[in-house]
Design an enzyme around this catalytic site. Structure first.
Site, mmCIF file in Angstrom:
data_model
loop_
_atom_site.group_PDB
_atom_site.id
_atom_site.type_symbol
_atom_site.label_atom_id
_atom_site.label_comp_id
_atom_site.label_asym_id
_atom_site.label_seq_id
_atom_site.Cartn_x
_atom_site.Cartn_y
_atom_site.Cartn_z
ATOM 1 N N CYS A 162 3.208 -4.932 6.684
ATOM 2 C CA CYS A 162 2.803 -4.523 5.347
ATOM 3 C C CYS A 162 3.982 -3.920 4.589
ATOM 4 O O CYS A 162 4.974 -3.500 5.178
ATOM 5 C CB CYS A 162 1.665 -3.510 5.417
ATOM 6 S SG CYS A 162 0.079 -4.230 5.923
ATOM 7 N N HIS A 166 0.837 -1.212 0.000
ATOM 8 C CA HIS A 166 0.000 0.000 0.000
ATOM 9 C C HIS A 166 0.865 1.253 0.000
ATOM 10 O O HIS A 166 2.091 1.204 0.234
ATOM 11 C CB HIS A 166 -0.952 -0.003 1.202
ATOM 12 C CG HIS A 166 -0.264 0.057 2.540
ATOM 13 N ND1 HIS A 166 0.264 1.218 3.073
ATOM 14 C CD2 HIS A 166 -0.022 -0.929 3.452
ATOM 15 C CE1 HIS A 166 0.780 0.967 4.258
ATOM 16 N NE2 HIS A 166 0.640 -0.331 4.521
#
Length: 250
Positions: A226, A210
């Site tokens: 992440c 992301h």
């Protein structure tokens, strides 16, 4: 007796004209002694060389005496000493908000075993590679998991989202609460959202590739697992890959 009085009167009358003319006699000049300790100076009642200045006394409209204001402001010794001891405060050094140029996107040579279209993430060097045709790869800088949050594996992209909402996992909320930081249960997508402009969801895991609103963190171990990218870079990657793309994290 009468003769004696007569003689005295005659003597007085004889001396009167001479005494009257004394006022017209030219007197000698006065010579001032250069010696300040001369007797005539000492008669002034003050020490030689001392100058006495009188301050004029002032009264206000009510007849109360007002002390004249001092010509100069005096600084006490304590204030002088304090000013000398206090050093100017050093400016605080703010952390750098610029990303290392090495993590900017560029096309590099690739001779690995993975087929074109595959995403490879090197968590040790903090690079993401998108394998291209002709022995090349598109390389991006990324932020990866902090110590204790590293992971490796192979997954596929299962979802793609533009300006995704953020719902922190319960484990993350509890972990951050223990540190005194309270995370929201839900945050709508937008420029302030930690997931940035785009998100690529990896399999059934809680991990994503992301964007971020903190681009200066790219190149470091900063996340809870992440993979972070600059918003500009994740938008480019988002347009290049589809759902089902293979992702190798090592």
């Amino acid at each position: 007796m009468k003769s004696l009085l007569f003689l005295v009167s005659v003597a007085a009358l004889a001396a009167t004209p001479a005494a009257a003319n004394d006022r017209y006699i030219e007197r000698p000049p006065v010579v001032v002694s250069p010696d300040l300790s001369a007797p005539w100076v000492m008669q002034l009642g003050r020490k030689p060389g001392k100058v006495v200045r009188r301050q004029l006394r002032r009264q206000n409209s009510f007849g109360v005496e007002v002390q004249p204001a001092p010509r100069y402001r005096e600084i006490g010794p304590d204030r002088i000493r304090t000013a000398a001891v206090r050093a100017p405060a050093k400016p605080k050094i703010q952390p750098s908000r610029e990303m290392n140029p090495i993590y900017l996107p560029q096309t590099v040579a690739y001779d690995g075993p993975h087929a074109p279209g595959t995403i490879i993430i090197d968590t040790r060097e903090n690079f993401l590679f998108l394998v291209l045709e002709g022995g090349e790869a598109r390389r991006y800088g990324v932020g990866t998991g902090k110590p204790g949050f590293e992971w490796a594996g192979t997954h596929k992209i299962t979802q793609k989202r533009e300006w995704p909402d953020w719902r922190p996992p319960a484990e993350m909320i509890a972990r951050e609460r223990a540190k005194g930081r309270h995370l929201p249960v839900h945050m709508a997508g937008g420029p302030e959202n930690p997931l940035g402009a785009r998100a690529l969801y990896l399999g059934s895991t809680l991990y994503r590739i992301h964007g971020t609103n903190q681009p200066w963190t790219i190149g470091g171990a900063v996340s809870s697992g992440c993979i972070r990218m600059r918003n500009e870079d994740v938008i480019e990657l988002y347009e290049r890959v589809d759902v089902g793309t293979k992702v190798v994290v090592m």
